[in-house]
Design a protein around this motif. Structure first.
Motif, PDB file in Angstrom:
ATOM      1  N   GLU A 107       0.826  -1.208   0.000  1.00  0.00           N
ATOM      2  CA  GLU A 107       0.000   0.000   0.000  1.00  0.00           C
ATOM      3  C   GLU A 107       0.857   1.254   0.000  1.00  0.00           C
ATOM      4  OE1 GLU A 107      -2.600  -0.292   3.322  1.00  0.00           O
ATOM      5  OE2 GLU A 107      -3.731  -1.993   2.495  1.00  0.00           O
ATOM      6  N   GLN A 110       1.462   2.345  -3.341  1.00  0.00           N
ATOM      7  CA  GLN A 110       0.229   2.451  -4.120  1.00  0.00           C
ATOM      8  C   GLN A 110      -0.051   1.168  -4.916  1.00  0.00           C
ATOM      9  OE1 GLN A 110       2.405   5.469  -4.250  1.00  0.00           O
ATOM     10  NE2 GLN A 110       1.174   5.824  -2.413  1.00  0.00           N
ATOM     11  N   ASP A 111       0.218   0.049  -4.260  1.00  0.00           N
ATOM     12  CA  ASP A 111      -0.004  -1.255  -4.886  1.00  0.00           C
ATOM     13  C   ASP A 111      -0.906  -2.076  -3.970  1.00  0.00           C
ATOM     14  OD1 ASP A 111       0.179  -3.368  -6.600  1.00  0.00           O
ATOM     15  OD2 ASP A 111       2.302  -3.805  -6.246  1.00  0.00           O
TER      16      ASP A 111
END
Length: 905
Positions: A107, A110-111
């Motif tokens: 996270e 941004q995954d």
């Protein structure tokens, strides 16, 4: 190891100041590097203990410090006794915790997991494990844990995975694992079933709503109450007690649910309590554990029970299609508000009237609410298909094993809890909706036929044709794999596997070390791990997994509260090690562990045990500076002097007390036995008694006694003892693999009587001086007019020591001069010590009398307060505890002062 080994520190003069930091890392690296945690002892009696595998994501907390200290005390003790001591170590893959850690890291970039294939995500978890998963094992080393790191295990190791798969397949083929639709603890955030252990109950401010449910025939209505109004969208019945005469006429009638229009029956079931509320209970079997059982008794099969939530706890349409469209897709708590609103609009809400006569939609209440300990959201009972183990069948052999003594539970008081849980055990849900873990070895065809096998090829062979097979997406509960820990870590099930876990020529590790001798565990995992190991061990190995099960308590905050991050009262054991040293923390844990009772954290006591290590260090420095060195004998040296014969006997008695305490698993008694011998007997008396008398006999005895201390203390304080062991002279081996004491002699009762008489005399004189305000160094004359010949001989033999320690300028056997004097009793002898000219007798009497009056008055006041039930029951526990402590202090002080007055005549 030999003294010539360059890795073995050479003897050196001890530093003036004891610094634990300087020695701990050095000695641990030395032990591990040279394989001293499991020396080569193929002919020795095996002793085996397994470490409850900590989560690979974990960091050392105070509970780990207690649990692992106790294990290390035992394994070091057995190693010193010459056993082939194996402490199995490893970590647990911790399915939910580890997956969360990796997902949080994703996270930050941004995954998210679902952007990847399952295989790619699992590969990322393995990367994390290799890079960051060793924190707790490094911290266990700092604590001094002497585990066999050469055989460190992980519950996802290939050999362990094969063992897990075999167990699942074998139990399935025997009908002991099956797939079933039942209620589970569902975490809507993590979207997986979780175990009871992972559920934390928190008090939440909520409401208690009451609603009218009309009878379908129009003959009236019943009132139901609930804390979860949203679940009425999946109601399937209402229940009344079979003996409740108020509702006898409506049992079997139909209810017309106001929001859904669903018709369902009124059933008679003992779950309904006539004394609670209206005595009518709404039944939602697909969303409440009690209701699930009521529903089954009412004849609903699990497959027929209505489910109104999806995996995120949002409202979905039930199988009968009767949930109104405006509820679909709503979060459960939003749906709750809308249900209340609709029922109120239609006149079916029964308002709550408060004490002032005002009406409210509900009665405010504090509701015990289940939360997921990882996801942090309210747990939802959810009806779903999961894999289960027939725990009731597997529980029978462990029940019998505890009853007939093959498994001894210590403390014995836990047996009742064991039997109560095991005899009422429920099916064990072992499937989890995760990607990280042991994937369930089951394949489905398009018609939901199940083929359980060790791999896909074997599953296809079972299917017998080329139909499409899809593997079950779920993984196994972490506890399923850790239940195999006592034997899968030893190479089970394949003999060919064993060779990869053993050194050359060691033979079968499994045969040698199963069953384990002891398991040390917190009571909080008695059922989640201990009981499941017993079930799986007895089923798969045909023997108990361990002969003894020791259950310790929790480490609590100083005020007795449970430690939690939210309360801000968590104690970091690594911080304590930094401040006081690992030895001090370890000794605190052992000394405070009293067979399962909770331990109150007390930093001052940890500091006190650091001071204890310092006192031993200074005693060793004193010995070193007076030519006392390492002993060359296991047996006690020959001794003629009473003081040396006495101290040898004290070693014999301490050794016996320590051995018995270890047999009984009384860690507190073992620690206290060696503590008092070191501090009181050796440091405070023996060293004082031999000062100025360092003949060859005394040097040999003192060196031997110090060696016995280092060996007996080593299981509790390994670092400082190993350092002192080498600093006292050249050794043929490290202390960690030394021999347990064998004095080869008995207590010399005559020497014991003589030295204890002297100790009593010195102690009583010092006490009397303190009571009367006389300076400790003041030399006083003493008279013993009635002393017998034996006492006179004793005094003459020990005159210099008596004069030096008791500060008696002379002991005369004549009648004492007249005048004020204090009386000192020693055994059957009574010394008279004149006080004329030593103190102001009148002033001292006045001071003592005034202090006695004040302490007596305060003790009586506190006694009155403590005898008042209103105070004891209503006051805060800490206030009551303080009052008791103050009362004890003043009562003791009054006794002391009265005795001091009596001395003055």
């Amino acid at each position: 190891m030999t003294p010539d080994d360059p890795a073995t520190p050479a003897p050196e003069t001890l530093a003036k100041t004891f610094d634990p930091t300087a020695i701990e890392a050095r000695w641990y690296a030395h032990w591990e590097c040279h394989g001293l945690f499991r020396p080569d002892r193929p002919e020795a009696t095996p002793f085996t203990i397994v470490n409850p595998p900590p989560n690979v994501t974990g960091s050392l907390h105070i509970g780990h410090a207690l649990d692992n200290t106790l294990q290390d005390v035992v394994v070091r003790y057995e190693r010193l006794r010459g056993k082939d001591a194996l402490w199995v170590v490893g970590t647990d893959h911790a399915g939910i915790a580890t997956q969360m850690v990796v997902e949080r890291e994703m996270e930050l970039r941004q995954d998210k997991r679902t952007n990847h294939t399952r295989e790619d995500f699992v590969a990322r978890v393995w990367e994390w494990k290799h890079e960051s998963g060793g924190t707790i094992t490094r911290q266990l080393r700092r604590l001094g844990c002497s585990m066999d790191w050469s055989r460190e295990q992980f519950t996802m190791d290939p050999h362990f995975t094969r063992a897990v798969t075999k167990v699942f397949v074998d139990l399935y083929n025997e009908g002991l694992i099956y797939r079933d639709k039942r209620l589970v603890n569902w975490d809507p955030k993590l979207k997986t079933a979780i175990s009871d252990l992972e559920v934390e109950t928190q008090d939440v401010k909520g409401g208690f709503w009451r609603f009218r449910y009309p009878l379908a025939d129009g003959s009236g209505s019943v009132e139901v109450a609930t804390t979860r109004p949203e679940t009425m969208l999946a109601d399937m019945a209402v229940a009344v007690h079979p003996t409740d005469a108020r509702y006898a006429g409506i049992v079997g009638k139909q209810i017309l649910q106001p929001l859904t229009g669903r018709l369902f029956p009124v059933v008679a079931d003992e779950h309904a309590d006539p004394e609670l509320g209206s005595g009518v209970v709404k039944i939602t079997p697909g969303h409440d554990f009690n209701d699930f059982e009521v529903g089954k008794r009412a004849g609903f099969r699990p497959g027929e029970m209505l489910n109104m939530f999806d995996g995120e706890a949002q409202v979905v349409q039930t199988a009968d299609g009767l949930v109104p469209a405006d509820f679909l897709g709503l979060d459960r708590f939003v749906a709750r508000d809308l249900v209340v609103q609709r029922m109120k609009e239609r006149g079916f809400l029964v308002p709550f009237v408060d004490k002032d006569g005002a009406e409210h939609d509900c009665e405010p209440r504090t509701i015990p609410t289940p939360f997921g300990d990882r996801g942090g959201v309210v747990i939802e009972p959810w009806l779903t298909d999961q894999w289960y183990v027939d725990a009731k069948t597997l529980a029978q052999p462990p029940i019998a094993a505890v009853r007939d003594g093959r498994i001894e539970i210590v403390p014995k008081s836990w047996e009742k809890t064991w039997f109560n849980w095991m005899e009422n055990i429920q099916p064990w849900c072992v499937s989890r909706q995760l990607w990280w873990g042991h994937r369930i070895p089951a394949w489905f065809d398009d018609n939901e036929n199940i083929f359980v096998a060790e791999d896909e090829a074997a599953a296809r062979a079972l299917a017998g044709d080329d139909r499409r097979l899809t593997r079950d997406e779920d993984v196994l509960d972490t506890w399923f794999s850790s239940a195999l820990w006592p034997f899968a870590t030893l190479g089970w099930p394949e003999d060919s596997e064993t060779a990869t876990l053993l050194g050359p020529g060691e033979g079968s590790l499994l045969k040698r070390h199963y069953p384990n001798d002891l398991l040390i565990s917190g009571f909080d995992i008695l059922f989640f791990w201990d009981a499941r190991m017993a079930m799986q061990g007895m089923k798969l190995m045909g023997e108990v997994p361990w002969k003894r099960l020791y259950l310790h308590g929790l480490v609590r905050a100083p005020d007795g509260q449970k430690m939690s991050k939210s309360k801000g009262n968590v104690v970091d054991p690594l911080g304590l090690i930094d401040q006081f040293g690992a030895d001090a923390l370890r000794f605190f844990m052992a000394a405070m562990e009293s067979q399962g009772r909770d331990i109150k954290m007390d930093e001052r006591r940890v500091e006190g045990y650091r001071n204890f290590a310092t006192k031993l260090w200074n005693a060793a420095r004193f010995c070193q500076s007076n030519g006392i060195a390492a002993s060359a004998t296991l047996a006690a040296p020959a001794a003629k002097s009473a003081v040396n014969r006495w101290i040898i006997g004290e070693v014999v008695e301490t050794l016996a007390a320590l051995d018995q305490a270890m047999v009984d698993l009384r860690f507190d008694a073992a620690a206290n036995a060696i503590y008092h011998f070191v501090w009181d007997t050796f440091c405070d008396w023996y060293i004082e008694l031999i000062k100025g008398s360092f003949d060859e006999e005394t040097r040999q005895v003192a060196g031997w006694v110090l060696d016995q201390i280092l060996v007996m203390l080593h299981p509790f304080m390994p670092f400082v003892t190993e350092e002192l062991w080498h600093s006292m002279g050249a050794r043929p081996y490290e202390l960690i693999v030394a021999k347990w004491p064998e004095p080869g002699t008995a207590v010399d009762t005559e020497a014991k009587r003589e030295i204890e008489w002297m100790i009593e005399l010195v102690g009583n004189v010092r006490t009397a001086k303190a009571e009367l305000g006389i300076a400790p160094g003041a030399k006083l004359a003493a008279y013993l007019p009635a002393g017998g010949a034996a006492t006179r001989d004793l005094i003459e033999r020990n005159g210099p020591a008596i004069e030096r320690l008791a500060r008696l300028s002379a002991v005369r056997f004549d009648p004492a001069p007249t005048g004020a004097a204090m009386q000192i009793g020693v055994a059957n002898d009574n010394f008279v010590i004149p006080l004329e000219g030593v103190i102001d007798i009148a002033a001292e009497k006045a001071r003592l009398a005034k202090a006695l009056e004040a302490s007596t008055k305060e003790a009586r006041s506190l006694e009155g307060r403590l005898s008042n039930p209103a105070f004891v029951e209503r006051a805060k526990p800490e206030a009551v505890e303080k009052a008791r402590a103050d009362h004890a202090h003043h009562a003791t002080e009054a006794e002391r002062l009265a005795a001091a007055l009596a001395r003055l005549g």
